[in-house]
Scaffold this motif. Structure first.
Motif, mmCIF file in Angstrom:
data_model
loop_
_atom_site.group_PDB
_atom_site.id
_atom_site.type_symbol
_atom_site.label_atom_id
_atom_site.label_comp_id
_atom_site.label_asym_id
_atom_site.label_seq_id
_atom_site.Cartn_x
_atom_site.Cartn_y
_atom_site.Cartn_z
ATOM 1 N N UNK B 125 0.699 -0.706 -0.326
ATOM 2 C CA UNK B 125 -0.405 0.041 -0.257
ATOM 3 C C UNK B 125 0.662 0.842 0.407
ATOM 4 N N UNK B 126 2.156 0.867 -0.042
ATOM 5 C CA UNK B 126 2.983 2.606 0.246
ATOM 6 C C UNK B 126 3.782 2.750 -1.193
ATOM 7 N N UNK B 127 3.135 1.831 -2.073
ATOM 8 C CA UNK B 127 3.174 2.985 -3.067
ATOM 9 C C UNK B 127 4.891 2.602 -3.511
ATOM 10 N N UNK B 128 5.435 1.117 -3.221
ATOM 11 C CA UNK B 128 6.740 0.769 -3.800
ATOM 12 C C UNK B 128 6.529 0.321 -5.230
ATOM 13 N N UNK B 129 7.578 -0.206 -5.928
ATOM 14 C CA UNK B 129 8.022 -0.788 -6.960
ATOM 15 C C UNK B 129 7.558 -2.241 -7.265
ATOM 16 N N UNK B 130 8.386 -2.738 -6.732
ATOM 17 C CA UNK B 130 8.674 -4.060 -6.669
ATOM 18 C C UNK B 130 9.055 -4.054 -4.475
ATOM 19 N N UNK B 131 8.295 -6.044 -4.750
ATOM 20 C CA UNK B 131 8.299 -6.393 -3.269
ATOM 21 C C UNK B 131 9.572 -7.787 -3.442
ATOM 22 N N UNK B 132 10.530 -7.828 -3.062
ATOM 23 C CA UNK B 132 11.555 -9.028 -3.133
ATOM 24 C C UNK B 132 11.564 -9.325 -2.540
ATOM 25 N N UNK B 133 11.459 -11.076 -2.647
ATOM 26 C CA UNK B 133 11.596 -11.999 -1.634
ATOM 27 C C UNK B 133 12.788 -12.526 -1.923
ATOM 28 N N UNK B 134 13.158 -12.835 -0.467
ATOM 29 C CA UNK B 134 15.086 -12.734 -0.625
ATOM 30 C C UNK B 134 15.435 -14.215 -0.050
ATOM 31 N N UNK B 135 16.148 -14.963 0.124
ATOM 32 C CA UNK B 135 16.574 -15.860 1.644
ATOM 33 C C UNK B 135 18.337 -15.334 1.313
ATOM 34 N N UNK B 136 18.758 -15.447 2.723
ATOM 35 C CA UNK B 136 19.972 -14.160 3.005
ATOM 36 C C UNK B 136 20.770 -15.464 2.343
ATOM 37 N N UNK B 155 0.939 -13.952 -3.865
ATOM 38 C CA UNK B 155 -0.888 -14.430 -3.496
ATOM 39 C C UNK B 155 -1.374 -12.762 -3.137
ATOM 40 N N UNK B 156 -0.693 -11.758 -2.553
ATOM 41 C CA UNK B 156 -0.865 -10.807 -1.471
ATOM 42 C C UNK B 156 -1.370 -9.404 -3.000
ATOM 43 N N UNK B 157 -0.462 -9.313 -3.425
ATOM 44 C CA UNK B 157 0.195 -7.967 -3.645
ATOM 45 C C UNK B 157 -0.343 -7.993 -5.379
ATOM 46 N N UNK B 158 -1.440 -6.516 -5.031
ATOM 47 C CA UNK B 158 -2.130 -6.222 -6.239
ATOM 48 C C UNK B 158 -1.753 -4.815 -6.937
ATOM 49 N N UNK B 159 -0.371 -4.171 -6.254
ATOM 50 C CA UNK B 159 -0.082 -2.905 -6.479
ATOM 51 C C UNK B 159 1.450 -3.430 -6.766
ATOM 52 N N UNK B 160 2.551 -3.404 -6.115
ATOM 53 C CA UNK B 160 3.250 -3.846 -6.524
ATOM 54 C C UNK B 160 4.069 -5.496 -7.002
ATOM 55 N N UNK B 161 5.156 -4.866 -8.052
ATOM 56 C CA UNK B 161 5.126 -6.178 -8.658
ATOM 57 C C UNK B 161 6.552 -7.574 -7.763
ATOM 58 N N UNK B 162 6.459 -8.153 -8.408
ATOM 59 C CA UNK B 162 7.398 -9.034 -7.357
ATOM 60 C C UNK B 162 8.546 -9.412 -7.656
ATOM 61 N N UNK B 163 9.982 -10.038 -6.675
ATOM 62 C CA UNK B 163 11.055 -10.065 -7.180
ATOM 63 C C UNK B 163 11.588 -11.168 -7.253
ATOM 64 N N UNK B 164 12.448 -11.765 -6.767
ATOM 65 C CA UNK B 164 12.837 -13.452 -6.215
ATOM 66 C C UNK B 164 14.848 -13.128 -6.396
ATOM 67 N N UNK B 165 15.325 -13.347 -4.371
ATOM 68 C CA UNK B 165 16.400 -13.419 -5.192
ATOM 69 C C UNK B 165 17.164 -14.186 -3.753
ATOM 70 N N UNK B 166 18.216 -14.695 -3.858
ATOM 71 C CA UNK B 166 18.994 -15.196 -3.002
ATOM 72 C C UNK B 166 18.986 -16.852 -3.399
#
Lengths: 208, 208
Positions: B125-136, B155-166
């Motif tokens: 809800x904060x206006x970010x572009x990407x939400x990145x899951x990241x295994x340290x 499953x839960x994002x409605x605005x941002x796009x997802x990214x993946x790292x790790x």
């Protein structure tokens, strides 16, 4: 108690000038996170070369690759490196391992830790040197203050020493001194003071 | 899907060589956190100058002073800046404000977020572009993997796009492609490949 000055918003030349002006009052020079973002380890190397009697803290707020990132800071000459309390245990332990190898120190920054008492107890068992309560710059305007957090940490630590950061100034330092801790971090109050030398000296006198 | 290469462990010269070798395969060049610790914004400036067609991400993992630190990265030429999901809302919002002012982008790194679903909903809800899951990096050896986290975020994002790292590599990329996301971050698998050009090209073909 030691006085740590957080150098966040000045140029390298102005930081050097500040450390000259405040000689005898400042125990630890903190290369702040924004300074690292701009200049990497350059200020750490420069401060170590010019001020061999002052400890240098690299406020890199490590969140992953604990050993690898801490190695870089200690190799550059840092005496103390910060790691985030919200990071994985493995990350904190990696920083501790790096510090042990270099005979240097670790400070854990407890910024934004949700259950401070629980996390402090866990981290206190990991061999870190300092646990630093820290009211984020971004929430200081909401009236938050690190004193209550310091009381929580002081109540539970058995191994580490405590430190405090986040908007500390002359008006608030006595309550911290009364509560007790090893390191008091002061940033803007010194850096933006009209007479930085006199301000740092006065703060340091309150810490004795 | 975009391929982001995480440059963490190479020298600046070797990073430049890698970006030359992998031209046409790499969409985003990530200046990794250890690289920022060593060199500050130098690699960001250098990559922007030499590779105007590649987006540059500054993986600074902002934890406080969101607007101030993001401004420094965008002013240096970064197209995307990272902020930590575990930071205060005010910090993430400060980075979003800075990005909006610069017409640039924000990626939130969800490393070590405890309640991923709840925090993703908040950050979405904060206006970010990407939400990145990241295994340290520090927990990859424990067998953790970012795929389940990616499913949660998707499953839960409605605005941002997802990214993946790790730890993403050729053997694990198809499952990610099947689940879907906007950006796949690959680090060591490309940087340590015998033929970095061929490896990056093959990964990129899997993303199409």
């Amino acid at each position: 108690m030691k006085l740590q000055v957080a150098l966040d918003t000045l140029t390298l030349q102005d930081c050097i000038a500040l450390l000259e002006e405040t000689k005898g009052s400042v125990d630890i020079a903190e290369v702040g996170t924004p300074f690292v973002i701009e200049e990497g380890m350059v200020p750490v190397k420069e401060f170590k070369k010019r001020f061999p009697d002052i400890e240098v803290l690299a406020d890199v707020k490590i969140m992953d690759a604990g050993k690898y990132e801490a190695d870089k800071c200690f190799d550059a000459g840092a005496d103390i490196v910060t790691v985030l309390g919200v990071s994985h245990d493995e990350t904190i332990k990696g920083v501790v391992e790096s510090a042990a190898n270099h005979h240097k120190k670790v400070m854990v920054d407890m910024i934004a830790v949700e259950n401070l008492e629980k996390r402090t107890k866990e981290i206190d068992q990991m061999g870190v040197d300092y646990i630093c309560v820290h009211t984020a710059f971004d929430v200081q305007s909401l009236g938050q203050d690190p004193l209550d957090d310091l009381k929580t940490v002081n109540r539970v630590i058995q191994n580490a020493k405590s430190a405090v950061a986040g908007g500390v100034k002359l008006q608030t330092v006595d309550a911290i001194v009364q509560e007790g801790c090893e390191i008091v971090v002061v940033g803007g109050a010194i850096c933006n003071a009209k007479d930085r030398s006199a301000y740092a000296k006065e703060i340091k006198e309150h810490l004795k």
